[in-house]
Scaffold this motif. Structure first.
Motif, PDB file in Angstrom:
ATOM      1  N   GLU A   1       0.868  -1.255  -0.050  1.00  0.00           N
ATOM      2  CA  GLU A   1       0.058   0.198  -0.009  1.00  0.00           C
ATOM      3  C   GLU A   1       0.831   1.370   0.059  1.00  0.00           C
TER       4      GLU A   1
ATOM      5  N   SER B   1      -1.036  -6.503   3.063  1.00  0.00           N
ATOM      6  CA  SER B   1      -1.986  -6.872   1.903  1.00  0.00           C
ATOM      7  C   SER B   1      -1.178  -8.223   1.025  1.00  0.00           C
TER       8      SER B   1
ATOM      9  N   GLN C   1      -2.023  -8.681  -1.981  1.00  0.00           N
ATOM     10  CA  GLN C   1      -2.468  -8.134  -3.404  1.00  0.00           C
ATOM     11  C   GLN C   1      -1.175  -8.447  -4.295  1.00  0.00           C
TER      12      GLN C   1
ATOM     13  N   ARG D   1      -1.206  -3.962  10.103  1.00  0.00           N
ATOM     14  CA  ARG D   1      -0.750  -2.567   9.893  1.00  0.00           C
ATOM     15  C   ARG D   1      -0.427  -1.666  11.205  1.00  0.00           C
TER      16      ARG D   1
ATOM     17  N   GLU E   1      -0.957   0.965  12.276  1.00  0.00           N
ATOM     18  CA  GLU E   1      -1.488   2.277  12.018  1.00  0.00           C
ATOM     19  C   GLU E   1      -1.688   2.892  13.626  1.00  0.00           C
TER      20      GLU E   1
ATOM     21  N   ALA F   1      -7.893  -2.509  13.452  1.00  0.00           N
ATOM     22  CA  ALA F   1      -6.951  -3.279  14.239  1.00  0.00           C
ATOM     23  C   ALA F   1      -5.607  -3.364  13.625  1.00  0.00           C
TER      24      ALA F   1
ATOM     25  N   GLN G   1      -8.050 -10.307   5.740  1.00  0.00           N
ATOM     26  CA  GLN G   1      -8.260  -9.557   4.423  1.00  0.00           C
ATOM     27  C   GLN G   1      -8.797 -10.759   3.586  1.00  0.00           C
TER      28      GLN G   1
ATOM     29  N   GLU H   1      -8.529 -11.100  -0.586  1.00  0.00           N
ATOM     30  CA  GLU H   1      -8.392 -10.410  -1.813  1.00  0.00           C
ATOM     31  C   GLU H   1      -8.676 -11.090  -2.896  1.00  0.00           C
TER      32      GLU H   1
ATOM     33  N   GLU I   1     -15.653   2.769   4.869  1.00  0.00           N
ATOM     34  CA  GLU I   1     -15.215   1.958   3.985  1.00  0.00           C
ATOM     35  C   GLU I   1     -15.168   0.449   4.694  1.00  0.00           C
ATOM     36  N   ILE I   2     -15.500  -0.559   3.798  1.00  0.00           N
ATOM     37  CA  ILE I   2     -15.431  -1.828   3.913  1.00  0.00           C
ATOM     38  C   ILE I   2     -14.563  -2.885   2.657  1.00  0.00           C
ATOM     39  N   ILE I   3     -14.739  -1.994   1.574  1.00  0.00           N
ATOM     40  CA  ILE I   3     -13.974  -2.658   0.575  1.00  0.00           C
ATOM     41  C   ILE I   3     -13.099  -1.425  -0.062  1.00  0.00           C
ATOM     42  N   GLY I   4     -11.752  -1.827  -0.380  1.00  0.00           N
ATOM     43  CA  GLY I   4     -10.869  -1.075  -1.206  1.00  0.00           C
ATOM     44  C   GLY I   4     -10.682  -1.664  -2.610  1.00  0.00           C
TER      45      GLY I   4
ATOM     46  N   ARG J   1      -6.142  -2.668 -12.090  1.00  0.00           N
ATOM     47  CA  ARG J   1      -4.757  -2.327 -11.859  1.00  0.00           C
ATOM     48  C   ARG J   1      -3.971  -1.875 -13.160  1.00  0.00           C
TER      49      ARG J   1
ATOM     50  N   PHE K   1      -9.984  -6.400  -5.316  1.00  0.00           N
ATOM     51  CA  PHE K   1     -10.386  -5.774  -4.210  1.00  0.00           C
ATOM     52  C   PHE K   1      -9.895  -6.445  -3.019  1.00  0.00           C
TER      53      PHE K   1
ATOM     54  N   GLY L   1     -12.148  -6.129   4.359  1.00  0.00           N
ATOM     55  CA  GLY L   1     -11.875  -6.630   5.734  1.00  0.00           C
ATOM     56  C   GLY L   1     -12.938  -7.290   6.371  1.00  0.00           C
TER      57      GLY L   1
END
Ligand code: 4AD
Ligand code: MG
Length: 458
Positions: A167, A205, A207, A228, A230, A238, A243, A245, A383-386, A390, A428, A431
């Motif tokens: 990310e 991730s 991805q 993460r 964060e 958390a 995740q 994907e 947000e629940i999905i990013g 690509r 996508f 979470g």
């Protein structure tokens, strides 16, 4: 006698009523009166307790006195009888205490606050609330596999220890075996003597590796823990979360949005069908109207709005937001919640975000300013999905990486995907804990994880 799961007794009561059965479990509550005593026994296989009935005319009090203890683990035998209130209950003829439970057992009351229960995570699964949370978590996980397996996706396992930052947000935990004291003079020297001879992180991730698998297997999904570091101490973040994907070749942004909507509706329908007791409980305990909400999500279309339009809507809302709304700035939770909770009152895909606030790998739109990316926002959470298509063009991808000062040599294999038979592809990340919150009405991500890891708390 071998014991039977309590869920089996309730689900097939016609088969068991009138027969002698054995059950095991923990005492949730008990009552004692002159001629009769009752125990509510739970074994974790279903939300309902089995009522054990002790008739003092038929059993000596001494033979079951030690069982009348909240928290004690028991094995009981007796005849299963039909009961109007519960479906069935047991007339006990024999009880054995498998594990006694002293008075300092913390779960003496019927209801405890969630805050209190967070201080005893090892005992939380013995409460009805967490039994319901973990039942839904398990079912959602199963439904996720079911959806992908039934739609031709392969489940791949991407590494947890990685050398790259998917990310690009730099919020990574380091994986190291280095002693806490070293003589290293520089960072390079330090990492050179570490286990891998270079810096290693816990993945944020799967991805990038998922794309590598997909550009061979066609359609894949990952489902595993991501990490993460964060420092956002919120009810939705958390440090360790799960995740999902999917990565789909030959799919553009419109295709993947369709897949994401179908997927979310599939999960919700499955839980509505298979977790009826749990949802009824959450409808009462966590979110009034939950079941109606879920049914309407399944039966109506999700909304879609471009980022640029969303900024206009927010500006015209007349709201005083804490964070100003400007084209080019990321949407904050308060903005996301306004859009999904007040403006649309349903899930909404916000599409075509400014390239500058999104990750390097997203497909650049012809306008030169935005990328083919979308976030799925839902009421109560945000947000629940990013999600994104690509960037499949090697030159455009390299330029996006250089603009972010990323070391191209570390992403050589990723760039190879665009060199050798590049294809349009999209994916996508959902979470798991966020979808659990949405489906149960649980307000804090800490209450969806067995042992939540958040900043300052392990
Ligand atoms: O939007 P994110 O950062 O997207 C990615 O990681 C992409 N690589 C996904 C992809 O395209 N394959 O994260 C995806 C989702 C978020 O929408 C959110 O639901 C969840 O992961 N998430 C978190 N959940 C709990 N705690 C956190 N700290 C989370 N960060 C992201
Ligand atoms: Mg995101």
């Amino acid at each position: 006698m071998k014991h039977t799961d309590i869920c089996e007794l309730f689900n097939s009561s016609a088969k068991y009523v009138g027969t002698t059965v054995a059950v095991c479990g923990w005492v949730r509550t008990w009552r004692d009166s002159k001629s009769i005593a009752f125990i509510e026994l739970n074994d974790g296989t279903c939300l309902k307790n089995l009522q054990l009935v002790f008739d003092k005319q038929k059993m000596s009090e001494a033979s079951f006195k030690d069982a009348l203890v909240t928290g004690a683990a028991l094995k009981a035998e007796g005849e299963l009888i039909a009961s109007e209130r519960n479906g069935c209950e047991m007339n006990v003829t024999f009880v054995e205490v498998l594990g006694s439970c002293p008075q300092d057992y913390p779960l003496q009351k019927k209801h405890h606050t969630l805050e209190f229960l967070r201080t005893i995570p090892h005992l939380r699964p013995r409460t009805k609330y967490f039994e319901a949370v973990f039942a839904v978590r398990s079912r959602i996980s199963f439904a996720i596999h079911k959806y992908f397996q039934e739609h031709g996706y392969k489940y791949v396992h991407t590494p947890i220890i990685t050398g790259s930052d998917c990310e690009g947000a730099g919020e990574m935990f380091r994986a190291t075996t280095m002693p806490w004291k070293t003589d290293c003079k520089t960072e390079e020297e330090y990492f050179a003597s570490d286990f891998f001879g270079r810096r290693a992180n816990l993945t944020v991730s799967g991805q990038l590796e998922g794309e590598m698998a997909a550009t061979g297997l066609g359609k894949i999904y990952t489902f595993g823990p991501t990490f993460r570091a964060e420092h956002s101490n919120t009810t939705r973040h958390a440090a360790e979360f799960w995740q999902i994907e999917p990565e789909v070749c030959f799919a553009d942004i419109h295709d993947i949005i369709e897949i994401a909507e179908e997927f979310i509706k599939f999960i919700i329908s499955d839980v509505l069908e298979n977790c009826k007791d749990e949802l009824a409980y959450f409808d009462e305990r966590a979110e009034k109207g939950l079941i109606e909400k879920l049914k309407s999500v399944v039966s109506s279309d999700f909304a879609k709005i471009s980022y640029t339009e969303a900024v206009e809507v927010l500006k015209k809302s007349g709201r005083e937001f804490k964070y100003p709304v400007e084209w080019g700035a990321d949407l904050q939770t308060e903005h996301e919640r306004y859009l999904t909770e007040e403006y649309y009152k349903k899930p909404v895909f916000v599409v075509d975000y400014p390239a500058s606030i999104k990750a390097f790998y997203m497909k650049q739109n012809p306008d030169g300013k935005t990328v083919a990316a979308t976030d799925l926002l839902v009421p109560g959470i945000g947000e629940i999905i990013g999600c994104s298509e690509r960037e499949a063009d090697p030159e455009k991808l390299k330029n996006a990486m250089l603009a972010r000062k990323m070391p191209l040599e570390a992403y050589e294999q990723y760039l190879d995907l665009r060199k050798y038979g590049t294809v349009p592809h999209s994916g996508f990340g959902l979470g798991l804990e966020r979808i659990i919150m949405y489906v149960t009405g649980v307000q804090n991500i800490r209450d969806t994880l067995l042992f939540p890891r958040t900043v300052g708390s392990l």
